[in-house]
Motif scaffolding. Structure first.
Motif, PDB file in Angstrom:
ATOM      1  N   ARG A 218     -25.728  -2.858   4.279  1.00 48.14           N
ATOM      2  CA  ARG A 218     -26.741  -2.865   3.213  1.00 48.14           C
ATOM      3  C   ARG A 218     -28.096  -3.160   3.825  1.00 48.14           C
ATOM      4  O   ARG A 218     -28.183  -3.876   4.823  1.00 48.14           O
TER       5      ARG A 218
ATOM      6  N   ILE B 139     -23.200  -2.080  -1.835  1.00 50.05           N
ATOM      7  CA  ILE B 139     -24.103  -2.037  -0.687  1.00 50.05           C
ATOM      8  C   ILE B 139     -25.303  -1.143  -0.910  1.00 50.05           C
ATOM      9  O   ILE B 139     -26.213  -1.119  -0.100  1.00 50.05           O
ATOM     10  N   SER B 140     -25.326  -0.439  -2.041  1.00 52.71           N
ATOM     11  CA  SER B 140     -26.528   0.298  -2.372  1.00 52.71           C
ATOM     12  C   SER B 140     -27.640  -0.641  -2.828  1.00 52.71           C
ATOM     13  O   SER B 140     -28.803  -0.273  -2.870  1.00 52.71           O
ATOM     14  N   GLU B 141     -27.246  -1.875  -3.169  1.00 51.15           N
ATOM     15  CA  GLU B 141     -28.239  -2.877  -3.525  1.00 51.15           C
ATOM     16  C   GLU B 141     -28.723  -3.570  -2.262  1.00 51.15           C
ATOM     17  O   GLU B 141     -27.926  -4.145  -1.537  1.00 51.15           O
ATOM     18  N   PRO B 142     -30.018  -3.517  -1.990  1.00 47.85           N
ATOM     19  CA  PRO B 142     -30.506  -4.204  -0.794  1.00 47.85           C
ATOM     20  C   PRO B 142     -30.451  -5.707  -0.959  1.00 47.85           C
ATOM     21  O   PRO B 142     -30.433  -6.220  -2.080  1.00 47.85           O
ATOM     22  N   ASP B 143     -30.421  -6.384   0.146  1.00 50.30           N
ATOM     23  CA  ASP B 143     -30.466  -7.831   0.113  1.00 50.30           C
ATOM     24  C   ASP B 143     -31.806  -8.280  -0.470  1.00 50.30           C
ATOM     25  O   ASP B 143     -32.837  -7.683  -0.175  1.00 50.30           O
TER      26      ASP B 143
ATOM     27  N   THR C  20     -31.208  -4.986   4.753  1.00 51.69           N
ATOM     28  CA  THR C  20     -31.464  -6.414   4.748  1.00 51.69           C
ATOM     29  C   THR C  20     -32.635  -6.719   5.657  1.00 51.69           C
ATOM     30  O   THR C  20     -33.097  -5.872   6.420  1.00 51.69           O
TER      31      THR C  20
ATOM     32  N   CYS D 151     -27.004  -9.704   5.848  1.00 53.65           N
ATOM     33  CA  CYS D 151     -27.456  -9.974   4.496  1.00 53.65           C
ATOM     34  C   CYS D 151     -26.964 -11.354   4.081  1.00 53.65           C
ATOM     35  O   CYS D 151     -26.146 -11.960   4.759  1.00 53.65           O
TER      36      CYS D 151
ATOM     37  N   CYS E 204     -22.217  -5.174   6.537  1.00 55.41           N
ATOM     38  CA  CYS E 204     -21.855  -4.259   5.461  1.00 55.41           C
ATOM     39  C   CYS E 204     -22.821  -3.092   5.337  1.00 55.41           C
ATOM     40  O   CYS E 204     -22.655  -2.256   4.461  1.00 55.41           O
TER      41      CYS E 204
END
Ligand SMILES: [Zn+2]
Length: 75
Positions: A32, A9-13, A34, A45, A30
């Motif tokens: 993240r 979830i540290s990765e953005p959508d 988005t 997301c 989650c």
């Protein structure tokens, strides 16, 4: 069709890459980052959206103002 597991979830959508920062908010699923479509609502997301579509059917974004007497499956 194999489903790709969502990244951490540290990765953005990916949708945030084309959105202005004022349109980025936490996913309601989650958390993240988005793309959100306004100040209200519950952004999802693409991974949560895909899961929601699995659960709720393709009409998830258009909640029923009219009932079609089915279980959501149109074919
Ligand atoms: Zn999510």
């Amino acid at each position: 069709m194999t489903s790709t597991p969502p990244p951490p979830i540290s990765e953005p959508d990916p949708s945030t890459f084309t959105a202005s920062s004022s349109h980025v908010g936490p996913c309601s699923g989650c958390q993240r980052p988005t793309h959100k479509y306004g100040s209200g609502g519950l952004p999802l997301c693409q991974w949560c959206l895909a899961a929601a579509r699995d659960n709720w059917g393709p009409a998830v974004r258009f909640t029923s103002t009219r009932t079609q007497g089915g279980d959501g499956r149109t074919r």
